[in-house]
Each structure stands twice: as structure tokens, then as C-alpha cells.
Design a protein around this motif. Structure first.
Motif, PDB file in Angstrom:
ATOM      1  N   ARG A   6      -3.194  29.276 -22.180  1.00  0.00           N
ATOM      2  CA  ARG A   6      -3.272  29.890 -20.872  1.00  0.00           C
ATOM      3  C   ARG A   6      -4.726  30.081 -20.489  1.00  0.00           C
ATOM      4  O   ARG A   6      -5.516  30.581 -21.264  1.00  0.00           O
ATOM      5  CB  ARG A   6      -2.550  31.237 -20.868  1.00  0.00           C
ATOM      6  N   TRP A  11      -0.411  32.952 -11.406  1.00  0.00           N
ATOM      7  CA  TRP A  11       0.367  31.996 -10.628  1.00  0.00           C
ATOM      8  C   TRP A  11       1.624  32.677 -10.119  1.00  0.00           C
ATOM      9  O   TRP A  11       2.040  33.705 -10.615  1.00  0.00           O
ATOM     10  CB  TRP A  11       0.797  30.824 -11.511  1.00  0.00           C
ATOM     11  N   TYR A  14       7.273  29.374 -11.311  1.00  0.00           N
ATOM     12  CA  TYR A  14       7.026  28.012 -11.751  1.00  0.00           C
ATOM     13  C   TYR A  14       8.071  27.080 -11.153  1.00  0.00           C
ATOM     14  O   TYR A  14       8.934  26.555 -11.822  1.00  0.00           O
ATOM     15  CB  TYR A  14       7.008  27.910 -13.282  1.00  0.00           C
ATOM     16  N   MET A  18       3.087  25.445  -7.401  1.00  0.00           N
ATOM     17  CA  MET A  18       1.811  26.019  -7.786  1.00  0.00           C
ATOM     18  C   MET A  18       0.713  24.979  -7.682  1.00  0.00           C
ATOM     19  O   MET A  18       0.924  23.793  -7.905  1.00  0.00           O
ATOM     20  CB  MET A  18       1.884  26.545  -9.225  1.00  0.00           C
ATOM     21  N   VAL A  19      -0.483  25.414  -7.357  1.00  0.00           N
ATOM     22  CA  VAL A  19      -1.653  24.558  -7.295  1.00  0.00           C
ATOM     23  C   VAL A  19      -2.700  25.125  -8.230  1.00  0.00           C
ATOM     24  O   VAL A  19      -3.004  26.317  -8.192  1.00  0.00           O
ATOM     25  CB  VAL A  19      -2.219  24.481  -5.860  1.00  0.00           C
ATOM     26  N   ALA A  20      -3.260  24.302  -9.111  1.00  0.00           N
ATOM     27  CA  ALA A  20      -4.204  24.784 -10.107  1.00  0.00           C
ATOM     28  C   ALA A  20      -5.476  25.286  -9.451  1.00  0.00           C
ATOM     29  O   ALA A  20      -6.001  24.672  -8.525  1.00  0.00           O
ATOM     30  CB  ALA A  20      -4.537  23.660 -11.083  1.00  0.00           C
ATOM     31  N   GLU A  35      -0.796  17.150 -14.195  1.00  0.00           N
ATOM     32  CA  GLU A  35      -0.696  18.253 -13.240  1.00  0.00           C
ATOM     33  C   GLU A  35       0.069  19.426 -13.838  1.00  0.00           C
ATOM     34  O   GLU A  35      -0.322  20.592 -13.680  1.00  0.00           O
ATOM     35  CB  GLU A  35      -0.035  17.771 -11.956  1.00  0.00           C
ATOM     36  N   LEU A  36       1.167  19.123 -14.533  1.00  0.00           N
ATOM     37  CA  LEU A  36       1.903  20.200 -15.197  1.00  0.00           C
ATOM     38  C   LEU A  36       1.056  20.859 -16.278  1.00  0.00           C
ATOM     39  O   LEU A  36       1.091  22.080 -16.463  1.00  0.00           O
ATOM     40  CB  LEU A  36       3.199  19.658 -15.815  1.00  0.00           C
ATOM     41  N   GLN A  39      -1.305  23.272 -14.811  1.00  0.00           N
ATOM     42  CA  GLN A  39      -0.605  24.508 -14.463  1.00  0.00           C
ATOM     43  C   GLN A  39      -0.357  25.370 -15.702  1.00  0.00           C
ATOM     44  O   GLN A  39      -0.511  26.590 -15.669  1.00  0.00           O
ATOM     45  CB  GLN A  39       0.714  24.170 -13.769  1.00  0.00           C
ATOM     46  N   LEU A  43      -1.853  29.441 -16.540  1.00  0.00           N
ATOM     47  CA  LEU A  43      -0.938  30.582 -16.508  1.00  0.00           C
ATOM     48  C   LEU A  43      -1.668  31.862 -16.909  1.00  0.00           C
ATOM     49  O   LEU A  43      -2.586  31.835 -17.732  1.00  0.00           O
ATOM     50  CB  LEU A  43       0.236  30.349 -17.462  1.00  0.00           C
TER      51      LEU A  43
END
Length: 213
Positions: A6, A11, A14, A18-20, A35-36, A39, A43
Motif C-alpha cells: 500500500r 481511495w 474498488y 479509481m484513478v491512481a 493499472e490495477l 491502484q 491503497l
């Protein structure tokens, strides 16, 4: 069960929206959706993150009964199996390692590798070599995930044994992989004295795992 890595700020839910806020400093292993993974890395610290079946799963951090199980088993197994004190040695046992298995990021409470397969612990952020044994501790939020999603992925990756502990029911279930399937080789409850493979050289007292009311 078990926290993923993390970083960053908090965020929302889920749900894929969500956008980082910033990218992780390490790239994910090939096969994992970047992308995941970004994210997951972002967290907040009070959440646990894993990537299972193409979905980011985030839950609150484990409660005290959950933590007691993994801490006690780590102590009971670490001496004889990692350090060779009163037992055969020959293992590495690591708390909450991040496992990159194919497209999944899985984080069990404890994972164990035989030293014949992993002679030394590599200095890495995540492990791509599947462990020989994992411990999953159930919670109301993760019971279905651990049994229906993570167990098949552990089998596909070649994990030999899985222990599933349910603190609410005070049970330990021991599974051995047979090909693509899991065979339950032991089921224990309460204050039983247990010798459970692959760590059956030592006796465990299950009563030590539970918070006493």
C-alpha cells in the motif's frame, strides 16, 4: 486474507473507477494489469489489497483474533522449521509476502518455501516462485474469496499445502494438492493437539490460537 502493498493517498470503493494519484516505484510482474497494480499500491494503510481474477479486492485490516492466529503459528513453526530449533529446519517462513502468480497478486498470512527450492530469501518486493505452503486465516469479509478464488489459484501455481484457519469457528483445515485438486487431509477444532502436514514433526496446541472470552 493478508495485506498487499500500500502506498499513496486514500481511495474510494474498488469498483474500477479509481484513478491512481501516483505510480508505484516498482513495475508489476509480467501478466499483472499495471493499472490495477498501481491502484493496489496506492491503497490507504488501513486497507488490505490483492488482485484476484482481474479484480482489485480491498478490505479492512485484520482484527485481533485474525492476527493472533497468524502470529502464534508463525512463532510455533518458525523455531523448528526455519531456525531448526527442536525441529528439522529446511524452510523459509515469511509473514504476508506479496506473491505474483500469473495475473494475480495474492498475499497469504504466512507462506513457506522449502530451502531446496529457494536456498536464500531474495531481496525483492514480490515473489514469483510459488511457495510450498500457505496459511489463510478467514474473516467474514474474506471467507468466500479465500475458498472459491484463491484456493484454485494456489493449486494452479503448484502450491503443495494450504492451511485454512477460521478463528470464529476455532477450526484448522489442512489441504494437500493432488494434481489440480485439493484433498483435505485434516480437520481440527477447539483445543485439539495437532500434527499437520507438512509440519507434522511438531505438535501444535490449537487452544493457543484463539482469544479466550
Amino acid at each position: 486474507a493478508g495485506p498487499g502493498r500500500r502506498r499513496g493517498r486514500s481511495w474510494g470503493d474498488y469498483d474500477g473507477s479509481m484513478v491512481a494519484t501516483k505510480l508505484p516505484s516498482e513495475a508489476p510482474t509480467s501478466g499483472i494489469d499495471p493499472e490495477l497494480y498501481a491502484q493496489l499500491c496506492a491503497l490507504p494503510h488501513n486497507q488490505v489489497g490483492q488482485i484476484v481474477a482481474g479484480r482489485l479486492v480491498a478490505i479492512p485490516r485484520p482484527s485481533a483474533p485474525h492476527a493472533l492466529v497468524s502470529s502464534t503459528l508463525g512463532q510455533d513453526l518458525g523455531g523448528p522449521y526455519q531456525r531448526g530449533r527442536g525441529g528439522p529446519g529446511g524452510w523459509w517462513l515469511l509473514d504476508e509476502p506479496e506473491l505474483h502468480l500469473g495475473a494475480d497478486v495474492l498475499v497469504p498470512e504466512i507462506a513457506g518455501w522449502k530451502r531446496e527450492r529457494m536456498p536464500t530469501v531474495p531481496n525483492v518486493a514480490a515473489f514469483t516462485l510459488a511457495p510450498d505452503w500457505v496459511l489463510e486465516v478467514l474473516s467474514p469479509q474474506t471467507g468466500g474469496l479465500d475458498r472459491t478464488q484463491k484456493l484454485p489459484r494456489y493449486a494452479a501455481a503448484g502450491v503443495s499445502h494450504v492451511w485454512i484457519v477460521d478463528p470464529a469457528q476455532q477450526t484448522l483445515e489442512v489441504f494437500r494438492r493432488e494434481g489440480k485438486f485439493w484433498l483435505m487431509v485434516g480437520a481440527h477444532q477447539g483445543a485439539a493437539l495437532v500434527r499437520a502436514e507438512p509440519f507434522d514433526a511438531v505438535e501444535l496446541n490449537l487452544a493457543d490460537l484463539w482469544i479466550q472470552s
